[in-house]
Every structure is written in structure tokens, then in C-alpha cells.
Write a protein that holds these residues in place. Structure first.
Motif, PDB file in Angstrom:
ATOM      1  N   GLU A  54     -10.597 -19.108  17.194  1.00 46.74           N
ATOM      2  CA  GLU A  54     -10.535 -18.823  15.768  1.00 46.74           C
ATOM      3  C   GLU A  54      -9.855 -17.477  15.538  1.00 46.74           C
ATOM      4  O   GLU A  54     -10.098 -16.519  16.285  1.00 46.74           O
ATOM      5  N   VAL A  55      -9.029 -17.430  14.520  1.00 46.95           N
ATOM      6  CA  VAL A  55      -8.336 -16.192  14.157  1.00 46.95           C
ATOM      7  C   VAL A  55      -8.602 -15.903  12.687  1.00 46.95           C
ATOM      8  O   VAL A  55      -8.333 -16.742  11.822  1.00 46.95           O
ATOM      9  N   ASP A  56      -9.151 -14.740  12.406  1.00 50.22           N
ATOM     10  CA  ASP A  56      -9.392 -14.299  11.037  1.00 50.22           C
ATOM     11  C   ASP A  56      -8.438 -13.155  10.711  1.00 50.22           C
ATOM     12  O   ASP A  56      -8.321 -12.193  11.495  1.00 50.22           O
ATOM     13  N   PHE A  57      -7.776 -13.262   9.583  1.00 48.76           N
ATOM     14  CA  PHE A  57      -6.994 -12.151   9.068  1.00 48.76           C
ATOM     15  C   PHE A  57      -7.673 -11.646   7.807  1.00 48.76           C
ATOM     16  O   PHE A  57      -7.909 -12.396   6.864  1.00 48.76           O
ATOM     17  N   LEU A  58      -8.016 -10.364   7.808  1.00 50.20           N
ATOM     18  CA  LEU A  58      -8.745  -9.748   6.699  1.00 50.20           C
ATOM     19  C   LEU A  58      -7.920  -8.609   6.127  1.00 50.20           C
ATOM     20  O   LEU A  58      -7.327  -7.818   6.876  1.00 50.20           O
ATOM     21  N   THR A  59      -7.890  -8.510   4.824  1.00 54.43           N
ATOM     22  CA  THR A  59      -7.156  -7.428   4.193  1.00 54.43           C
ATOM     23  C   THR A  59      -7.862  -7.003   2.922  1.00 54.43           C
ATOM     24  O   THR A  59      -8.624  -7.781   2.327  1.00 54.43           O
ATOM     25  N   SER A  60      -7.630  -5.770   2.506  1.00 54.30           N
ATOM     26  CA  SER A  60      -8.252  -5.274   1.275  1.00 54.30           C
ATOM     27  C   SER A  60      -7.387  -4.184   0.660  1.00 54.30           C
ATOM     28  O   SER A  60      -6.620  -3.503   1.349  1.00 54.30           O
ATOM     29  N   TYR A  61      -7.541  -4.048  -0.649  1.00 57.21           N
ATOM     30  CA  TYR A  61      -6.912  -2.949  -1.381  1.00 57.21           C
ATOM     31  C   TYR A  61      -8.014  -2.264  -2.182  1.00 57.21           C
ATOM     32  O   TYR A  61      -8.708  -2.902  -2.982  1.00 57.21           O
ATOM     33  N   TYR A  62      -8.174  -0.959  -1.971  1.00 59.97           N
ATOM     34  CA  TYR A  62      -9.276  -0.208  -2.574  1.00 59.97           C
ATOM     35  C   TYR A  62      -8.713   0.978  -3.357  1.00 59.97           C
ATOM     36  O   TYR A  62      -7.766   1.650  -2.906  1.00 59.97           O
ATOM     37  N   THR A  63      -9.275   1.230  -4.518  1.00 59.56           N
ATOM     38  CA  THR A  63      -8.881   2.393  -5.307  1.00 59.56           C
ATOM     39  C   THR A  63     -10.113   3.017  -5.946  1.00 59.56           C
ATOM     40  O   THR A  63     -11.065   2.312  -6.306  1.00 59.56           O
ATOM     41  N   GLN A  64     -10.124   4.346  -6.073  1.00 53.99           N
ATOM     42  CA  GLN A  64     -11.249   5.055  -6.671  1.00 53.99           C
ATOM     43  C   GLN A  64     -10.749   6.255  -7.453  1.00 53.99           C
ATOM     44  O   GLN A  64      -9.616   6.716  -7.269  1.00 53.99           O
ATOM     45  N   ASP A  65     -11.610   6.768  -8.340  1.00 55.01           N
ATOM     46  CA  ASP A  65     -11.295   7.986  -9.076  1.00 55.01           C
ATOM     47  C   ASP A  65     -12.604   8.617  -9.536  1.00 55.01           C
ATOM     48  O   ASP A  65     -13.657   7.979  -9.560  1.00 55.01           O
ATOM     49  N   GLY A  66     -12.530   9.889  -9.902  1.00 53.88           N
ATOM     50  CA  GLY A  66     -13.690  10.644 -10.354  1.00 53.88           C
ATOM     51  C   GLY A  66     -13.317  12.103 -10.488  1.00 53.88           C
ATOM     52  O   GLY A  66     -12.176  12.508 -10.194  1.00 53.88           O
ATOM     53  N   ASP A  67     -14.265  12.924 -10.907  1.00 53.21           N
ATOM     54  CA  ASP A  67     -13.994  14.338 -11.173  1.00 53.21           C
ATOM     55  C   ASP A  67     -14.881  15.276 -10.378  1.00 53.21           C
ATOM     56  O   ASP A  67     -15.079  16.429 -10.773  1.00 53.21           O
ATOM     57  N   ASN A  68     -15.435  14.808  -9.270  1.00 50.20           N
ATOM     58  CA  ASN A  68     -16.378  15.641  -8.493  1.00 50.20           C
ATOM     59  C   ASN A  68     -15.996  15.676  -7.017  1.00 50.20           C
ATOM     60  O   ASN A  68     -16.813  15.408  -6.146  1.00 50.20           O
ATOM     61  N   ALA A  69     -14.775  16.039  -6.719  1.00 48.78           N
ATOM     62  CA  ALA A  69     -14.300  16.027  -5.338  1.00 48.78           C
ATOM     63  C   ALA A  69     -15.029  17.054  -4.483  1.00 48.78           C
ATOM     64  O   ALA A  69     -15.101  18.235  -4.835  1.00 48.78           O
TER      65      ALA A  69
END
Length: 454
Positions: A54-69
Motif C-alpha cells: 500500500e502507498v499513501d500520499f499525504l499533503t496539506s496546506y496550512y496558514t495562520q495569523d495573529g498578533d502575539n508572536a
């Protein structure tokens, strides 16, 4: 930035190792498969744990924002994007044994971490990204695991080895697990343990480096080429960390029981002990009892985050899955968490898979999270210079969060669709939106494709 060439070399080495491993695995699997075709009248038929590769290909796109770095002491942009890709290859070595190789790469760009050095391209500002080397990087990981099942499939042993690398750390991990099924496979008990040995390449905020061992202080070029405003007698409390290693040890216990033909429940408890450098060296802190110093609009660090060199965590959780009818299933989850830094948290979630057809299922979900603040957390400019430990990382603050998700899956057990020699068994797409009661929010899209080798 320090460590960049080493990270690139590590990624290349890991890629080469992966290619070699997969080549030899392929040869071994072919030889093993060929040997299985030889008749042996002394063998008793036994269903294979895994019928085919079995072969699984996994991918994701993530984005975040905020004002408390945390990089800029609890203020400033938290903007970040991340793209991840991974392959998981599961190969049946024989009737009982399965070898799995999991390899992935994550590439991110971060306005927050770019401000480790905010002075390299124009007016410095905590709410603006810098174009320096720390504005993006690659994370690479490779994990190999081996599992063996007993003839009656009631006992399963597994072991794994993992390696991961990024510009400021390198990690190696080992682990293993044992699962026991009994009561006609209606009851399951499992135990697992893992050890991770991490090494940091300590990177500090740019303005603090001249005050480290052997530094030239205010005579440094950074201060000669820029004008300090506010408190011009800038004198940070900065001592480099002696320890650059971090070790993590975990132990988990699980219990699962089929309570009814339509109801299954499970319980789990996890223990984690961490030791070593648990502070993040490039996260700034600003003292309330020290006058502020600036270059442009960027406040110069008074110190970096200081946290204890040990942490003990415990989490207890349970799941209850209820098969309502042929169209609806309800999956619920609850977990309680506590550690010796003063954080306690509660997590509750529900997912209701809706079967539209034999091949298509929808997955609406909701998750709630709430935690107390760590003993050492202080908001921006609330730390005192006399405190022993301190951080302005809002991940360690008190907050509540809500996450809404929706997914869809396609399953074809007969793998009618083919790509080269691989049949497409399933496709999973999911979207999650996450919001804290602070300014932080994030979104993630994930996709998974499972293939079977003909």
C-alpha cells in the motif's frame, strides 16, 4: 542563518538513504513474493496481515495569523504558511510481517520567525515580515517501522526508528509497542513507548548576539549602523544556554472494548517526561522594570525565554463510537491533560460521518479546547527581571479554542481507477478552521490518496 547548509545536507542525505532503503525493500519484497509462489504442502492457509503493498500520499496546506508572536515577545505578526508532502509505503514481507516507510518534507514561510533578525532589510517592525534567512525553511522526516502479528492475530509487536532535521535542530527517535486482543477480539489492550533525542543549534535574536560570550556589545556593527531610541543605554540580561540537547520519553497505555454491536469505547493514558533545553532560544522577553530600547519600530529584547529544564505531562482520554444506522455514525472524544508547569486542559470533539453512497462519505466535525496558563507565562512587558523563569509565548497562555471541520472521502475497494501499476483505493479531503479567543486563527486543508500495488 546558521545551520542552513547543514539542514540542506541533512535533507539530501535522508533522501539518498530513503532511495536506497526503498530499492532494497523492493528487491526483498520481490524475492519474498516470488518465494511465496512455491507450493508447500506442509503449510496451513493463513490470511495475510496485509495482502499487497500500500502507498499513501499525504499533503496539506496550512496558514495562520495573529498578533502575539513569541519571537517578538508577545506582540507582532504570527503569520505563517506551511506546505507538507509525505509518502507512506507499507510492504508485506510475509503473512505476518509488515515493513512501513514514512518519509515527508514540510516547507514553510514565517513572518514571525523572520523577525529573529528584523534589521536586515529596511525599517524593523514586529508586524512586518523580514526577508532574512529565518523567514522560511525545510523540515524533513523519515520513519521506518516493523510489525509482527502472531498466527492467531491476537498479538502484535512493532518497533520503529525515526530521524528528522530542520535548520535549528536534529532529532532521532526509537519506539515500540505491543497489542493484545482477546475475548474473541472484542477486547484490546496496548502499550507503547518512545524515546526522542533532540539536539538544538541554538539561534538567538540578532540584537542579543553581540552580548554573548566573546561579543563586542554596543560596539557591534548592528548598533553602529542603527540608532537606538528610548533607553539608549541598552544592556540586556543575556546568558547563552549551556544545554543544547532535549530528551523526551513517553509511555502510553490503551484499552478498547466492543460494548455492543453498535457501540465501541476506548480509554488511553499517556505519560511524557522531557529533560534538557525546553526553552526556545530565539523567543524574546521584555521586562516591565527595564526601560524600553528600540531600533526603528522594533523593541530590542531584554532577554530570551527561560523555562525549567524538565517537564512532566500526563493525559487521560476516552473515545465512544456509536454506529447509529447504515448512514450515520457518531464518534466522540474527550481528553484531560495536566503538567507540572501549571497547565491543565480539556479537549472534547465530535465527528459524525454521513455515508452518502457505498463509495462517498462526508465528515462534519467540531472540537473544543480550553487550557489554563503556565506558571511562567507573562504577557508582553509583564515579566520582572528578578523572575527565575519567564515566557511570553501565547501557546502557554490561558485560552479557549473552537475548531470546525468538514471532510469527504471516496473509497473503491475494487480499485477500478489505476495510475500506472497502482490502483486507487481511497481519497480523503478535509478542511479545518481553528480560532482562539485571542487574535490567533488558522486554516488547514489536507488530502490523502491510498494506492494498492497490483
Amino acid at each position: 542563518m546558521e545551520g542552513k547548509p547543514e539542514a540542506a545536507v541533512a535533507v539530501i542525505k535522508m533522501t539518498t538513504i530513503l532511495k536506497n532503503i526503498l530499492f532494497f525493500i523492493g528487491v526483498f519484497a520481490f524475492a519474498n513474493a516470488y518465494s511465496q509462489t512455491t507450493p508447500d504442502s506442509t503449510k496451513v492457509y493463513k490470511k495475510r496481515v496485509l495482502e499487497t503493498t500500500e502507498v499513501d500520499f499525504l499533503t496539506s496546506y496550512y496558514t495562520q495569523d495573529g498578533d502575539n508572536a513569541a519571537v517578538s515577545g508577545g506582540v507582532g505578526t504570527e503569520e505563517l504558511t506551511d506546505v507538507t508532502g509525505a509518502f507512506v509505503v507499507s510492504i508485506p514481507l510475509n503473512d505476518d510481517d509488515v515493513l512501513t516507510i514514512d518519509a515527508g518534507v514540510s516547507a514553510y514561510t514565517s513572518a514571525s520567525s523572520s523577525n529573529i533578525d528584523p534589521f536586515d532589510d529596511g525599517p524593523a517592525d514586529p508586524f512586518q515580515a523580514s526577508s532574512g534567512a529565518s523567514s522560511g525553511d525545510l523540515w524533513a522526516n523519515m520513519t521506518g517501522s516493523y510489525s509482527h502479528s502472531s498466527d492467531d492475530r491476537n498479538d502484535i509487536w512493532s518497533a520503529k526508528l525515526s530521524v528528522s532535521s530542520e535548520y535549528d535542530y536534529f532529532s532521532i527517535g526509537v519506539g515500540g509497542s505491543y497489542t493484545k486482543l482477546f475475548n474473541e477480539k472484542n477486547t484490546e489492550f496496548s502499550i507503547n513507548g518512545n524515546v526522542y533525542l533532540d539536539t538544538w543549534n541554538t539561534i538567538y535574536p540578532m540584537e542579543l548576539r553581540p552580548f554573548g560570550e566573546g561579543g563586542d556589545g554596543l560596539n557591534n556593527r548592528l548598533f553602529a549602523q542603527n540608532t537606538i531610541t528610548g533607553n539608549t543605554n541598552y544592556n540586556p540580561l543575556f546568558i547563552e544556554f549551556d544545554e543544547e540537547g532535549r530528551n523526551s520519553y513517553s509511555l502510553g497505555l490503551g484499552f478498547s472494548q466492543i460494548l455492543h454491536k453498535n457501540l465501541q469505547g476506548s480509554l488511553a493514558i499517556d505519560f511524557v517526561q522531557q529533560e534538557g533545553l525546553l526553552s526556545t532560544p530565539f523567543q524574546r522577553v521584555y521586562f516591565a522594570d527595564v526601560a524600553d530600547s528600540f531600533i526603528d519600530n522594533f523593541q530590542l529584547a531584554d532577554a530570551v525565554e527561560r523555562l525549567p529544564d524538565s517537564r512532566f505531562k500526563i493525559a487521560v482520554g476516552g473515545r465512544l463510537n456509536w454506529y447509529l444506522n447504515e448512514f450515520f455514525t457518531m464518534r466522540t472524544f474527550y481528553r484531560y491533560y495536566s503538567d507540572d508547569w501549571g497547565i491543565t486542559s480539556h479537549t472534547a470533539s465530535v465527528e459524525v460521518p454521513v455515508k452518502i453512497t457505498d463509495k462517498f462519505t462526508l465528515y462534519p466535525s467540531y472540537r473544543f479546547y480550553n487550557q489554563t496558563a503556565a506558571d511562567y507565562f507573562r504577557p508582553y512587558e509583564s515579566v520582572l527581571s528578578t523572575d527565575e523563569y519567564y515566557t511570553s509565548d501565547y501557546d502557554l497562555s490561558e485560552y479557549s479554542a473552537n475548531q470546525f471541520g468538514f471532510g469527504a472521502s471516496y473509497t473503491d475497494i475494487f480499485t477500478k481507477t489505476h495510475i500506472w501499476k497502482f490502483g486507487l483505493k481511497s481519497v480523503d479531503l478535509k478542511f479545518y478552521k481553528y480560532d482562539r479567543d485571542t487574535t490567533f486563527s488558522s486554516k488547514i486543508i489536507t488530502a490523502g490518496f491510498k494506492f494498492l500495488m497490483d
